[in-house]
Design a protein around this motif. Structure first.
Motif, PDB file in Angstrom:
ATOM      1  N   ALA A   1      -5.622 -12.007   9.045  1.00  0.00           N
ATOM      2  CA  ALA A   1      -5.780 -12.898  10.198  1.00  0.00           C
ATOM      3  C   ALA A   1      -4.558 -13.774  10.400  1.00  0.00           C
ATOM      4  O   ALA A   1      -4.326 -14.282  11.506  1.00  0.00           O
ATOM      5  N   THR A   2      -3.764 -13.950   9.355  1.00  0.00           N
ATOM      6  CA  THR A   2      -2.655 -14.909   9.406  1.00  0.00           C
ATOM      7  C   THR A   2      -1.318 -14.260   9.730  1.00  0.00           C
ATOM      8  O   THR A   2      -0.560 -14.764  10.572  1.00  0.00           O
ATOM      9  N   ALA A   3      -0.995 -13.147   9.087  1.00  0.00           N
ATOM     10  CA  ALA A   3       0.338 -12.550   9.208  1.00  0.00           C
ATOM     11  C   ALA A   3       0.696 -12.140  10.640  1.00  0.00           C
ATOM     12  O   ALA A   3       1.770 -12.514  11.137  1.00  0.00           O
ATOM     13  N   PRO A   4      -0.165 -11.384  11.368  1.00  0.00           N
ATOM     14  CA  PRO A   4       0.212 -11.026  12.740  1.00  0.00           C
ATOM     15  C   PRO A   4       0.305 -12.230  13.655  1.00  0.00           C
ATOM     16  O   PRO A   4       1.082 -12.249  14.615  1.00  0.00           O
ATOM     17  N   LEU A   5      -0.470 -13.278  13.341  1.00  0.00           N
ATOM     18  CA  LEU A   5      -0.428 -14.503  14.121  1.00  0.00           C
ATOM     19  C   LEU A   5       0.951 -15.131  14.037  1.00  0.00           C
ATOM     20  O   LEU A   5       1.552 -15.517  15.047  1.00  0.00           O
ATOM     21  N   TYR A   6       1.469 -15.209  12.826  1.00  0.00           N
ATOM     22  CA  TYR A   6       2.788 -15.806  12.618  1.00  0.00           C
ATOM     23  C   TYR A   6       3.872 -15.005  13.330  1.00  0.00           C
ATOM     24  O   TYR A   6       4.707 -15.559  14.053  1.00  0.00           O
ATOM     25  N   ILE A   7       3.863 -13.686  13.125  1.00  0.00           N
ATOM     26  CA  ILE A   7       4.924 -12.859  13.704  1.00  0.00           C
ATOM     27  C   ILE A   7       4.896 -12.918  15.228  1.00  0.00           C
ATOM     28  O   ILE A   7       5.938 -13.017  15.878  1.00  0.00           O
ATOM     29  N   SER A   8       3.698 -12.878  15.816  1.00  0.00           N
ATOM     30  CA  SER A   8       3.601 -12.917  17.282  1.00  0.00           C
ATOM     31  C   SER A   8       4.095 -14.248  17.835  1.00  0.00           C
ATOM     32  O   SER A   8       4.544 -14.324  18.981  1.00  0.00           O
ATOM     33  N   GLU A   9       4.031 -15.305  17.027  1.00  0.00           N
ATOM     34  CA  GLU A   9       4.451 -16.629  17.485  1.00  0.00           C
ATOM     35  C   GLU A   9       5.941 -16.883  17.303  1.00  0.00           C
ATOM     36  O   GLU A   9       6.536 -17.652  18.057  1.00  0.00           O
TER      37      GLU A   9
ATOM     38  N   LEU B   1       4.915  -1.172   6.957  1.00  0.00           N
ATOM     39  CA  LEU B   1       4.789  -1.595   5.569  1.00  0.00           C
ATOM     40  C   LEU B   1       3.407  -1.264   5.018  1.00  0.00           C
ATOM     41  O   LEU B   1       3.255  -0.899   3.850  1.00  0.00           O
ATOM     42  N   ASN B   2       2.400  -1.388   5.874  1.00  0.00           N
ATOM     43  CA  ASN B   2       1.040  -1.031   5.476  1.00  0.00           C
ATOM     44  C   ASN B   2       0.973   0.413   5.012  1.00  0.00           C
ATOM     45  O   ASN B   2       0.435   0.731   3.941  1.00  0.00           O
TER      46      ASN B   2
ATOM     47  N   ALA C   1       4.917  -8.071   5.147  1.00  0.00           N
ATOM     48  CA  ALA C   1       4.599  -7.454   3.865  1.00  0.00           C
ATOM     49  C   ALA C   1       3.182  -7.770   3.409  1.00  0.00           C
ATOM     50  O   ALA C   1       2.679  -7.138   2.471  1.00  0.00           O
ATOM     51  N   ALA C   2       2.525  -8.725   4.067  1.00  0.00           N
ATOM     52  CA  ALA C   2       1.105  -8.961   3.778  1.00  0.00           C
ATOM     53  C   ALA C   2       0.310  -7.697   4.062  1.00  0.00           C
ATOM     54  O   ALA C   2      -0.697  -7.412   3.389  1.00  0.00           O
ATOM     55  N   SER C   3       0.761  -6.929   5.036  1.00  0.00           N
ATOM     56  CA  SER C   3       0.086  -5.669   5.345  1.00  0.00           C
ATOM     57  C   SER C   3       0.347  -4.627   4.259  1.00  0.00           C
ATOM     58  O   SER C   3      -0.423  -3.673   4.113  1.00  0.00           O
ATOM     59  N   PHE C   4       1.442  -4.790   3.506  1.00  0.00           N
ATOM     60  CA  PHE C   4       1.703  -3.900   2.373  1.00  0.00           C
ATOM     61  C   PHE C   4       0.598  -4.054   1.331  1.00  0.00           C
ATOM     62  O   PHE C   4       0.100  -3.069   0.778  1.00  0.00           O
TER      63      PHE C   4
ATOM     64  N   PHE D   1      -2.466  -5.082   1.923  1.00  0.00           N
ATOM     65  CA  PHE D   1      -3.677  -4.487   2.467  1.00  0.00           C
ATOM     66  C   PHE D   1      -3.619  -2.962   2.390  1.00  0.00           C
ATOM     67  O   PHE D   1      -4.591  -2.307   2.010  1.00  0.00           O
ATOM     68  N   GLY D   2      -2.478  -2.391   2.747  1.00  0.00           N
ATOM     69  CA  GLY D   2      -2.341  -0.941   2.739  1.00  0.00           C
ATOM     70  C   GLY D   2      -2.489  -0.360   1.342  1.00  0.00           C
ATOM     71  O   GLY D   2      -3.096   0.698   1.158  1.00  0.00           O
ATOM     72  N   PHE D   3      -1.951  -1.065   0.351  1.00  0.00           N
ATOM     73  CA  PHE D   3      -2.067  -0.590  -1.025  1.00  0.00           C
ATOM     74  C   PHE D   3      -3.528  -0.574  -1.459  1.00  0.00           C
ATOM     75  O   PHE D   3      -4.018   0.394  -2.036  1.00  0.00           O
ATOM     76  N   ASP D   4      -4.239  -1.661  -1.153  1.00  0.00           N
ATOM     77  CA  ASP D   4      -5.654  -1.747  -1.524  1.00  0.00           C
ATOM     78  C   ASP D   4      -6.489  -0.710  -0.786  1.00  0.00           C
ATOM     79  O   ASP D   4      -7.367  -0.068  -1.367  1.00  0.00           O
ATOM     80  N   ASP D   5      -6.203  -0.531   0.496  1.00  0.00           N
ATOM     81  CA  ASP D   5      -7.007   0.375   1.321  1.00  0.00           C
ATOM     82  C   ASP D   5      -6.838   1.835   0.909  1.00  0.00           C
ATOM     83  O   ASP D   5      -7.801   2.607   0.888  1.00  0.00           O
ATOM     84  N   LYS D   6      -5.608   2.221   0.571  1.00  0.00           N
ATOM     85  CA  LYS D   6      -5.337   3.626   0.277  1.00  0.00           C
ATOM     86  C   LYS D   6      -5.506   3.978  -1.190  1.00  0.00           C
ATOM     87  O   LYS D   6      -5.696   5.150  -1.528  1.00  0.00           O
ATOM     88  N   ILE D   7      -5.446   3.002  -2.078  1.00  0.00           N
ATOM     89  CA  ILE D   7      -5.530   3.320  -3.501  1.00  0.00           C
ATOM     90  C   ILE D   7      -6.950   3.626  -3.945  1.00  0.00           C
ATOM     91  O   ILE D   7      -7.183   4.382  -4.892  1.00  0.00           O
ATOM     92  N   ILE D   8      -7.936   3.062  -3.254  1.00  0.00           N
ATOM     93  CA  ILE D   8      -9.306   3.145  -3.755  1.00  0.00           C
ATOM     94  C   ILE D   8      -9.871   4.569  -3.665  1.00  0.00           C
ATOM     95  O   ILE D   8     -10.635   4.995  -4.536  1.00  0.00           O
TER      96      ILE D   8
END
Length: 508
Positions: A150-158, A175-176, A38-41, A43-50
Motif C-alpha cells: 500500500a505504501t511503495a506505489p504511493l510514494y513512487i507515484s507522488e 523487481l517483483n 524493491a518493496a515489490s521484490f 512481495f514477489g519473493f514471498d509470493d513465488k517461493i511458497i
C-alpha cells in the motif's frame, strides 16, 4: 510539527521563457524509486517461493505426510488452503493498517516498519516446529507485505513527474518478478537436498531481504506530496529539489501543482476519515481503484503463479520445478515490456488488448482440459506461460499503477489501503477456492477451472469499459478536474483541462 499552512499563494508562477530545460531525472530520484520499488521484490519473493517450497517432499513429509487419496507427497486441499490462503488475512490487516500509518507517518517510516515485521515472520517460518507455526509466520509476514504494497506505489507515484509516472510505477513489477525468478531458482537448487534444509535455505534467504532493504530505505527523502499536505512546504521544497534534475524555477512550478492538488482539501484534511472514500463523489474512483488489484486475482493467473508447481505436479507434467522457473521468466518478460506499453499506448488500450488475450487463453486452455492426452496437457502448460506474459504486461502492471494515480489527493493513502485490503481479501477467496476446484481430493476439475476464469474475464472487460479512465500524462490536479466534470471514461484521452492545472511546459 511545522506551522506552515497549505497556501498555494506561497508558490509563485514561473516564467520559462529564459529558463533552460534540463533533465527531470537525477540519481537521487532513480535511487529512491529503485529502493521503494524493491518493496515489490520482497512481495514477489514471498509470493513465488511458497508454491515450489510447498511442493518439496521434505516439506510435505515434515508438515503432513502422504496425501491420503493419491499416496503422493502433495499437500491436501485443506493444507493448501492453510499454507496459501490463511496467511493472506495478514495482508488484509496490513493493507488496512497502512492507511493511518501513511497518513500520520508518511511513506518512509511505514515501509521501514514493514521490513522489521517481515524479519520476525520469516524467522518463524524457518524454524517452525509444525504447520500451525509455519502458517503463523506467513501470516505475520503477510501483515508486512500488506503495508509495503500500500505504501511503495504511493510514494513512487507522488515523487515522479506525471509524464513518466506510468512507466515508473509499472517498473516496480519488474523487481517483483525478478524476485519470483530468483526464488524459484533458489528452490530448484535446494530441491535435491535431503532433509529440511531443502526448504529452510530458501526461507532463510527470504529473511535476509528485508534487513537489506531496511538499511537502503533510511537515506531516502520523504514524499514532497505528503509533506505539502501536512503544511511542511519548506521540507517539501527541499525534498523535491533533491529528487529533480532540472532548475529551481521548474521545481517551484512543480511544487505549485502539488499544492494546487492539495488546496481543496487542506482545511478538511484533519477531519478526513477512512469512510470518506465511499462518499458519492469519491465512490467511482474508489471502486475502480480497488477492482484492479482485486479482479486480476480472478483472471486465471493464480494457476500459473501462486499454485504453479503444485498445479503442474497435479497435471503430471515432467520436472515441474524447472517449468516453474520458465513460468516465472515469462511473467518477468511481460513485466519488463509493461513500462514501455502503458505510457506509449495508454492505460485503456493496454488493458483491453491484454485482457482480451487473457480471455481467449482461459477459454482455450479450459477446452483442452477435456482431452487427457499428453499433447493437450503440454499445450495447457505452454498456454499458462503465455498467459503469464500478457497478464504481467497488461492487467498486473495496471493493478499497481491505476489505484495510485486515480485517487483524490486527500484520500490517496486511504484509497491505496482499501485497494490492498480488497485485493488480499479476493486473494484469500481465490486461494481457498482453487484447491477445492483443482485437487484430486476435492472437485478434481484440474485445468477445466480455466473455463470459470474465462467467464470472469468476460465480465471484467465489460465493467472496465465504463470504469477505466485514461490517465496517461495527466497531473493529479487534471485527474481531479476530469472526475469532477464527470467526463466519460472513453473521452479522457482527448479532454482539454483548464490551464491552471497543467504544468507550464504543457501550457506552452
Amino acid at each position: 510539527m511545522s506551522s506552515e499552512k497549505c497556501d498555494p499563494t506561497e508558490i509563485h508562477h514561473v516564467d520559462y521563457s529564459n529558463t533552460p530545460r534540463k533533465a527531470v531525472i537525477n540519481a537521487q530520484l532513480i535511487f529512491a524509486c529503485t529502493v521503494f520499488g524493491a518493496a515489490s521484490f520482497l512481495f514477489g519473493f514471498d509470493d513465488k517461493i511458497i508454491s515450489p517450497v510447498a511442493a518439496l517432499v521434505p516439506f510435505v513429509k515434515k508438515f503432513q505426510g502422504p496425501n491420503p487419496v493419491t499416496g503422493k507427497f502433495v499437500l491436501t486441499a485443506r493444507n493448501q488452503n492453510l499454507v496459501f490462503s490463511l496467511p493472506l488475512v495478514g495482508s488484509v490487516i496490513g493493507g488496512l493498517v497502512a492507511s493511518p500509518m501513511n497518513y500520520h507517518l508518511g511513506r518512509k517510516w511505514p515501509l521501514m516498519a514493514a521490513y522489521v515485521i517481515s524479519v520476525g515472520g520469516g524467522l518463524l517460518q524457518v524454524f517452525a516446529p509444525n504447520l500451525g507455526a509455519f502458517v503463523g509466520g506467513r501470516s505475520i509476514n503477510g501483515i508486512a507485505l500488506g503495508i509495503a504494497n500500500a505504501t511503495a506505489p504511493l510514494y513512487i507515484s507522488e515523487v515522479v513527474p506525471a509524464s513518466i509516472r506510468g512507466r515508473c510505477v509499472a517498473s516496480m513489477n519488474i523487481l517483483n518478478l525478478i524476485a519470483g525468478v530468483v526464488s524459484t531458482v533458489v528452490v530448484f537448487r535446494t530441491e535435491k537436498m535431503d532433509g529440511i534444509q531443502s526448504y529452510q535455505i530458501p526461507l532463510a534467504v527470504q529473511c535476509a531481504l528485508p534487513v537489506l532493504l531496511l538499511f537502503l530505505t533510511i537515506p531516502i527523502p520523504e514524499s514532497p506530496q505528503w509533506l505539502a499536505g501536512k503544511g511542511k512546504l519548506k521540507k517539501a521544497r527541499d525534498n523535491l529539489r533533491k529528487l529533480r534534475g532540472f532548475s529551481d524555477a521548474e521545481v517551484e512550478d512543480e511544487l505549485r501543482l502539488v499544492v494546487l492538488s492539495e488546496q481543496n482539501s487542506c482545511e478538511l484534511r484533519a477531519q478526513t476519515k477512512f469512510w470518506d472514500i465511499f462518499q458519492r463523489h469519491h465512490l467511482k474512483r474508489t471502486l475502480t481503484a480497488a477492482s484492479f488489484f482485486s479482479l486480476n486475482q480472478i483472471s486465471g493467473v493464480i494457476l500459473s503463479t501462486t499454485y504453479t508447481t503444485v498445479f503442474l505436479t497435479e497435471l503430471g507434467i515432467a520436472d515441474p520445478f524447472s517449468l516453474t522457473i520458465i513460468a516465472s521468466c515469462c511473467t518477468l518478460a511481460g513485466t519488463i515490456a509493461a513500462p514501455f506499453v502503458v505510457d506509449r499506448a495508454g492505460r485503456r488500450p493496454t488493458a483491453f488488448v491484454g485482457m482480451s488475450i487473457l480471455f481467449v487463453i482461459d477459454a482455450v486452455a479450459g477446452g483442452l482440459a477435456f482431452s487427457r492426452d499428453k499433447q493437450s496437457t503440454l499445450a495447457i502448460a505452454i498456454l499458462s506461460f503465455v498467459f503469464n506474459f500478457f497478464w504481467a504486461s497488461s492487467f498486473y502492471s495496471l493493478s499497481s499503477l491505476m489505484p495510485s494515480e486515480m485517487a483524490t489527493p486527500k484520500l490517496r493513502h486511504h484509497t491505496m489501503s482499501y485497494t490492498i485490503a480488497c485485493a488480499q481479501t479476493t486473494a484469500v477467496i481465490t486461494t481457498l477456492v482453487v484447491p477445492q476446484l483443482t485437487s484430486a481430493d476435492a472437485a478434481n476439475l484440474g485445468a477445466k477451472t480455466y473455463l470459470i476464469f474465462a467467464g470472469c474475464m468476460a465480465v471484467i472487460l465489460v465493467c472496465f469499459y465504463f470504469l477505466l479512465p485514461e490517465t496517461r500524462g495527466r497531473t493529479f490536479a487534471e485527474i481531479d478536474e476530469m472526475y469532477a466534470a464527470k467526463v466519460p471514461m472513453w473521452k479522457w484521452r482527448s479532454y482539454e483541462t483548464s490551464l491552471e492545472v497543467r504544468p507550464s511546459e504543457a501550457k506552452g
